[in-house]
Design an enzyme around this catalytic site. Structure first.
Site, short mmCIF file in Angstrom:
data_model
loop_
_atom_site.label_atom_id
_atom_site.label_comp_id
_atom_site.label_asym_id
_atom_site.label_seq_id
_atom_site.Cartn_x
_atom_site.Cartn_y
_atom_site.Cartn_z
N TYR A 37 -6.96 2.87 11.06
CA TYR A 37 -5.95 3.17 12.06
C TYR A 37 -5.38 1.88 12.65
CZ TYR A 37 -4.08 4.73 16.61
OH TYR A 37 -3.30 4.95 17.71
N SER A 45 -0.42 0.41 18.98
CA SER A 45 -1.72 0.58 19.64
C SER A 45 -2.33 -0.78 19.90
CB SER A 45 -2.67 1.40 18.76
OG SER A 45 -3.98 1.39 19.29
#
Length: 246
Positions: free
Chosen positions: A155, A141
């Site tokens: 995250y 990501s």
């Protein structure tokens, strides 16, 4: 030549579903890993078959070692040697500051996003190494380098771990003929935003992206498919950012 066989975790929706369909169009047989929605997984599998590929759906929680072993066992028993892996399964937990996060949410994010990726990569390495070939693509990501303050730093931290895994494992497996790369998406139109409690997030954040829009899952799938393809035969240890310039 035999069709490549690729295992895609988190393959029932979003980037994972788009990747399964793109790979089928590119000539792959596909194992669709999913954790809850069997109907959605079967729909993706039907799309793979319509594109001319073989497909298998397997329910798997990638943070559970026994589930991961079963995923690869079924893939090899029913469809043949696994040649590729897309580590796509991931969770975020609710949006918010780290100080307000529940420990259970932190643990689940790390267990799925990092431990799950490690478990799947380990099993793939064990299968591919004796054969002298294979390709792994981890879905990271853009958050891994942005940190995502106020949203989900846990995250982001898990995805930074995925980036480190990608670089290290590529060097470890390169001599065995196995390539390991990652794709780092930015803002993508998927159901994940609703799951984290902010369905309007893609529209709200789009003005801050140089291309002024969020990505379609198919755009991320195209990058994943390239990294698995012969066109990327000299590419390994790369984290390919597909984030609209952010």
């Amino acid at each position: 030549m035999a069709r490549p066989l690729t295992v895609v975790t988190g393959g029932s929706r979003g980037i994972g579903a788009a990747t399964c369909l793109r790979l089928a169009a590119d000539g792959h047989d596909v194992v669709v890993g999913y954790v809850r929605d069997a109907t959605a997984a079967e729909s993706v599998a039907a799309g793979v078959r319509e594109a001319g590929g073989r497909a298998l759906t397997v329910r798997v929680d990638t943070s559970v070692e026994e589930d991961v072993e079963r995923l690869f066992d079924l893939a090899e028993d029913r469809l043949g040697p696994v040649t590729g892996l897309v580590n796509n399964a991931a969770v975020t937990g609710p949006l918010g500051r780290l100080a307000d996060a529940d420990t259970a949410d932190l643990r689940r994010v790390l267990d799925v996003n990092l431990l799950g990726t490690l478990l799947c990569a380990r099993r793939a390495a064990r299968l591919m190494t004796p054969r002298g070939s294979g390709a792994i693509v981890n879905v990271s990501s853009g958050a891994a380098t942005l940190g995502s303050p106020g949203e989900y730093v846990h995250y982001a931290a898990s995805k930074a771990g995925v980036d480190a895994l990608t670089v290290g494992l590529s060097k470890e497996l390169g001599p065995d003929g196995i390539r390991v790369n990652a794709v780092a998406p930015g803002l993508v139109e998927t159901e994940m935003h609703t799951a984290m409690g902010d369905p309007d997030r893609p529209r709200r954040m789009a003005p801050g992206i140089p291309l002024r829009r969020s990505a379609r899952p198919e755009e991320i799938a195209a990058a994943i498919a390239w990294l698995l393809s012969p066109d990327a035969s000299y590419t390994t240890g790369t984290v390919l950012r597909v984030a609209g310039g952010r």
